[in-house]
Design an enzyme around this catalytic site. Structure first.
Site, PDB file in Angstrom:
ATOM      1  N   CYS A 199      26.735  -9.625   4.204  1.00  0.00           N
ATOM      2  CA  CYS A 199      27.144  -8.271   4.563  1.00  0.00           C
ATOM      3  C   CYS A 199      28.028  -7.547   3.374  1.00  0.00           C
ATOM      4  CB  CYS A 199      27.812  -8.188   5.760  1.00  0.00           C
ATOM      5  SG  CYS A 199      29.013  -6.934   6.097  1.00  0.00           S
ATOM      6  N   CYS A 256      31.357  -6.113   4.398  1.00  0.00           N
ATOM      7  CA  CYS A 256      32.331  -7.370   4.893  1.00  0.00           C
ATOM      8  C   CYS A 256      33.045  -7.554   3.492  1.00  0.00           C
ATOM      9  CB  CYS A 256      31.753  -8.428   5.272  1.00  0.00           C
ATOM     10  SG  CYS A 256      30.801  -8.117   6.870  1.00  0.00           S
TER      11      CYS A 256
END
Length: 142
Positions: free
Chosen positions: A53, A56
């Site tokens: 991600c 993230c």
């Protein structure tokens, strides 16, 4: 040669110091985090992420190390990072459904219920604001 050593040492010192100033995530099991949160009467902040991600990774690099974010979150929450595709992550994903990454959960350790949550990348200011909103929700439910 001596100057290079000093520069490398200073660079590592600054890097280590900056890591110390941000959110301190518990390196423990979910059950141990629940027990600690109950004992300290704190809500759990759970960063539900995946290794692939991009947002993230951005939060990990830019937001979580921030000194103000660290001070606020370390004082008010028990902080955990859970890779939702490994270890306890898939089981927690069944209990706390994730629609996208990152999902930031605030969980009452006594009931196991979600107090607040946010989806996607958040700036330092946004994350602190969400944390403050969560604290207000906690106070109003007492």
């Amino acid at each position: 040669m001596k100057n290079i050593f000093v520069l490398v040492f200073l660079g590592l010192s600054v890097s280590a110091f900056s890591q110390e100033s941000g959110i301190k995530f518990e390196k423990t099991s979910w059950n141990q985090a629940l027990q600690k949160a109950k004992a300290e009467n704190k809500i759990i902040f759970m960063d539900a992420y995946t290794s692939w991600c991009g947002p993230c990774k951005s939060m990990q690099a830019r937001v979580f190390p921030d000194k103000k974010v660290g001070e606020f979150f370390n004082e008010n929450f028990i902080n955990v990072k859970i890779d939702m595709e490994q270890g306890e992550g898939p089981a927690l994903g069944m209990k706390y459904p994730v629609r996208g990454y990152p999902t930031l959960f605030f969980i009452d350790p006594k009931t196991g219920k979600i107090v607040n949550q946010a989806l996607g990348y958040k700036s330092t200011e946004q994350l602190i604001q969400i944390g403050e909103q969560t604290q207000q929700k906690k106070k109003s439910s007492i």
